[in-house]
Design an enzyme around this catalytic site. Structure first.
Site, mmCIF file in Angstrom:
data_model
loop_
_atom_site.group_PDB
_atom_site.id
_atom_site.type_symbol
_atom_site.label_atom_id
_atom_site.label_comp_id
_atom_site.label_asym_id
_atom_site.label_seq_id
_atom_site.Cartn_x
_atom_site.Cartn_y
_atom_site.Cartn_z
ATOM 1 N N SER A 261 -23.852 6.955 4.024
ATOM 2 C CA SER A 261 -22.610 7.642 4.370
ATOM 3 C C SER A 261 -22.908 9.015 4.977
ATOM 4 C CB SER A 261 -21.739 7.736 3.109
ATOM 5 O OG SER A 261 -20.417 8.043 3.439
ATOM 6 N N ASP B 166 -15.500 -2.123 3.720
ATOM 7 C CA ASP B 166 -15.632 -0.694 3.421
ATOM 8 C C ASP B 166 -14.351 0.033 3.842
ATOM 9 O OD1 ASP B 166 -16.236 2.068 3.653
ATOM 10 O OD2 ASP B 166 -18.363 1.622 3.977
ATOM 11 N N HIS C 67 -18.348 0.213 0.271
ATOM 12 C CA HIS C 67 -19.088 1.464 0.470
ATOM 13 C C HIS C 67 -19.934 1.851 -0.749
ATOM 14 C CE1 HIS C 67 -19.407 4.916 3.196
ATOM 15 N NE2 HIS C 67 -19.344 5.741 2.169
#
Lengths: 322, 322
Positions: free
Chosen positions: B181, B263, B300
């Protein structure tokens, strides 16, 4: 006892699902659990391994940190992660200590921690209120606790029932159990007592750093005096793995235990795996049936568990897929 | 810049060690990092893989949950886990939001979480004060932040220096980088900008769910407007992987990206890996040099990372051990 799905995360081609339900065994409190369902389950029911976590943990620690899911996905085995304690019973004094009842305030989950000391502070664990739990996997007989503290029934009866009622693709006739620390105590005692009762609910048992002789260590003494009307004496009958293995009928058993030589709780005499090993050998169980391994330099943390996690899943696969 | 050892845990026959030191790059604040040193290091220096964690994380998340340590132990590769942000700078407004500066209060670490929603609450993350961080792996130019928010220098220069000065058995001439991320953004931009500068500090880069085009998403815009005097325009020069890949000299690159189709941040347009992929193809990089994989049904979380963690370690091993 309808299940409410709280979340689902795809992992190793399977799903880690978190459920909540109103638990009768725990006196109508909400109870959470995680269950890993491997991709194999799309082709039919899969065997299941129950993982009992240790003091201060929840249903999340093992799912997130133990490294079990990859090996379980490969073997086609589901893993059930129950919580360690009832939550929100509101019993006076229940949250005074981190190693008894439930506690809301402590720095960093003891089992999540990297640091080796336990520090008390007005800080909540893992950001989740009431995340600390010390249910000890027994059914309380002390009137103060007996309504809610029934983790034994919760794990052995209630969870299999609600999971089957919900139609999840699990074959509970192929079930094994393992755990860490207090959860290692839980796994060993639930396994051994089911043999005593002639039920043979679990095909095999393994444990990381288990509290192996709790009637002889401070953690166990405190728990038994609190939860059981008969205290430590009552516990010897049902809730002490060392006592149980020395009295068990000569049935074949399948037991694997790992502990680390750098484990501070081992040094403090909380775990006593040597007592369990001696009792097992005295009772005539050989190394094939009861294997206790001392792992050089490892401590009590999930780093230790993750190192030998695949090994334990494969041990159980031998029996679950036999 | 002497290192103070805070803890050491044996794991997969190696050691996960947590250090603290007074960081010059971060304006003389204390900085922590974890480093995994495999058993191979007893026979000579080992290559190193730097893992940059995401928004709200610390040096612990990757070490505890990503499943990198087993594969790294097998390959004989060290892993460095820096923190994500300076801690305790005490800048006015720095802890107002969870996705900028540092925040002390939020429910459950965003990246640790099992739940898919972010809930604000007066509860501390992971029991560690100030555990949330959004340093964005840049060097701030806004006078308000420039003294402390220099994670770029911290990761690329300072940490290799202090680790070498301390005599740890690491060969920094064999170094690769990856991240998740915000940390995927960090890994891609540090890798690409080192190629621009002709330094080639890292042999390969990979990322899980990276913020791939931050000048075009809310997280990036907010960070750049806050940390950089020139805001988003200044960021395009150095801190946007999609901008960088479209301008890079035709050097060979080694890039692997995985993201999950489930996600939520992908759906919200925070990640934009499709922009990065298009820019890379437009610039003439083929599938061998820039591989972007869409993983069906993954989200995620660290459950996603742990599923493909071994894959990423093996990808880097190709270059680190070449």
């Amino acid at each position: 006892m309808a299940l409410e799905k709280l979340s689902s995360n795809k992992v190793f081609d399977g799903d880690l699902v978190k459920y909540k339900f109103k638990s009768t065994a725990l006196g109508n409190l909400d109870a959470n659990f995680n269950i890993f369902i491997p991709a194999h389950a799309s082709k039919g029911k899969v065997p299941i391994l129950v993982y009992l976590s240790g003091l201060t943990c929840t249903e999340d620690n093992g799912a997130q940190k133990a490294g079990f899911l990859g090996p379980a996905a490969k073997e086609g085995i589901a893993i059930l992660f129950p919580d360690t304690s009832p939550r929100g019973a509101g019993i006076a004094g229940e949250d005074d200590d981190w190693d008894f009842g439930t506690v809301s305030y402590i720095v960093h989950c003891l089992m999540c921690r990297v640091y080796d000391t336990i520090r008390y502070d007005a800080i909540r664990v893992c950001g989740l209120y009431g995340a600390v739990g010390a249910g000890f996997y027994l059914n309380a007989t002390n009137p103060k606790y007996e309504k809610h503290y029934n983790m034994l029934t919760h794990v052995t009866k209630e969870l299999p029932e609600v999971i089957q009622q919900a139609g999840l693709p699990i074959d509970f006739s192929r079930q094994s159990i393992f755990g860490h620390s207090m959860g290692g105590h839980g796994a060993l005692t639930l396994y051994l007592s089911s043999i005593f009762e002639g039920v043979k609910q679990y095909r095999s048992v393994s444990a990381f750093s288990p509290i192996s002789n709790p009637t002889k260590c401070p953690w166990g003494e405190k728990a038994f005096k609190g939860y059981l009307q008969g205290g430590v004496e009552e516990a010897k009958e049902r809730y002490d793995a060392t006592e149980l293995i020395s009295k068990i009928p000569k049935a074949p058993v399948h037991i694997l235990i790992d502990y680390g030589t750098a484990d501070n709780f081992l040094k403090q005499g909380q775990l006593l795996p040597e007592n369990f090993l001696k009792a097992a050998r005295d009772a005539g169980f050989d190394e094939v049936q009861v294997r206790v391994r001392s792992q050089d330099g490892y401590d009590h943390s999930y780093y230790f568990i993750s190192t030998f996690g695949a090994d334990h899943v494969h041990f159980h696969a031998n029996f679950l897929k036999a």
